[in-house]
Design an enzyme around this catalytic site. Structure first.
Site, PDB file in Angstrom:
ATOM      1  N   ASN A   6      20.422  38.603   1.814  1.00  0.00           N
ATOM      2  CA  ASN A   6      19.095  38.057   1.600  1.00  0.00           C
ATOM      3  C   ASN A   6      19.155  36.689   2.276  1.00  0.00           C
ATOM      4  OD1 ASN A   6      16.893  36.617   0.653  1.00  0.00           O
ATOM      5  ND2 ASN A   6      17.080  37.351  -1.449  1.00  0.00           N
ATOM      6  N   SER A   8      17.547  34.087   2.103  1.00  0.00           N
ATOM      7  CA  SER A   8      17.278  32.911   1.276  1.00  0.00           C
ATOM      8  C   SER A   8      18.446  32.569   0.347  1.00  0.00           C
ATOM      9  CB  SER A   8      15.995  33.106   0.454  1.00  0.00           C
ATOM     10  OG  SER A   8      16.171  34.134  -0.499  1.00  0.00           O
ATOM     11  N   CYS A   9      19.493  33.394   0.364  1.00  0.00           N
ATOM     12  CA  CYS A   9      20.666  33.192  -0.499  1.00  0.00           C
ATOM     13  C   CYS A   9      21.692  32.296   0.199  1.00  0.00           C
ATOM     14  CB  CYS A   9      21.278  34.551  -0.812  1.00  0.00           C
ATOM     15  SG  CYS A   9      22.900  34.508  -1.591  1.00  0.00           S
ATOM     16  N   SER A  10      22.093  31.220  -0.455  1.00  0.00           N
ATOM     17  CA  SER A  10      23.057  30.290   0.147  1.00  0.00           C
ATOM     18  C   SER A  10      24.419  30.943   0.368  1.00  0.00           C
ATOM     19  CB  SER A  10      23.192  29.029  -0.705  1.00  0.00           C
ATOM     20  OG  SER A  10      23.707  29.348  -1.987  1.00  0.00           O
ATOM     21  N   ARG A  13      24.149  33.009   3.534  1.00  0.00           N
ATOM     22  CA  ARG A  13      24.163  32.163   4.731  1.00  0.00           C
ATOM     23  C   ARG A  13      25.575  31.639   4.993  1.00  0.00           C
ATOM     24  NH1 ARG A  13      19.509  30.215   2.182  1.00  0.00           N
ATOM     25  NH2 ARG A  13      20.568  28.249   1.697  1.00  0.00           N
TER      26      ARG A  13
END
Length: 127
Positions: A6, A8-10, A13
């Site tokens: 996802n 938006s997931c740190s 990333r």
């Protein structure tokens, strides 16, 4: 190597950054857009050696209304529920070319799967 993430997931990333820094070729699958099938989830769960509820994000599962017993008799129900509500799937899930699959939420696990992509024992200790 494939990474289900996802964006938006740190942690997702960070995992992509670690794969890039290690020079590991990988394919990104945004599993909220390209939702895994029940069969794909069953395969991932089998490779992880866990039950489907072990890859569920509890808060998201509750929000999606997934309230199933965590028992082998309900394995198929869990797989169907996760396929119907992909936001409840734990992330990032990374599968190396050799089939090694991990939920890479910590540096040690990430390094282990990177080693399968680089052929280097232990791999880099990045996260």
């Amino acid at each position: 190597m494939e990474i289900w993430l996802n964006p938006s997931c740190s942690k997702c990333r960070a995992a992509v950054t670690a794969l890039d820094e290690a020079g590991v070729e990988h394919t990104v699958r945004r599993y909220l857009d390209d939702v895994p099938t029940v069969d794909e989830l069953a395969d991932v769960v089998a490779r992880l050696g866990v039950e489907p509820w072990h890859i569920a994000r509890d808060k998201e599962a509750r929000a999606a209304g997934i309230d199933l017993p965590r028992e082998p008799a309900h394995r198929a129900d869990w797989l169907a529920a996760l396929a119907a509500h992909p936001s409840a799937i734990q992330r990032p899930i990374i599968t190396a070319a050799d089939g090694t699959t991990v939920v890479a939420r910590d540096a040690e696990t990430l390094a282990r799967v990177i080693s399968h992509g680089t052929g280097q024992p232990g791999g880099p200790a990045t996260a």
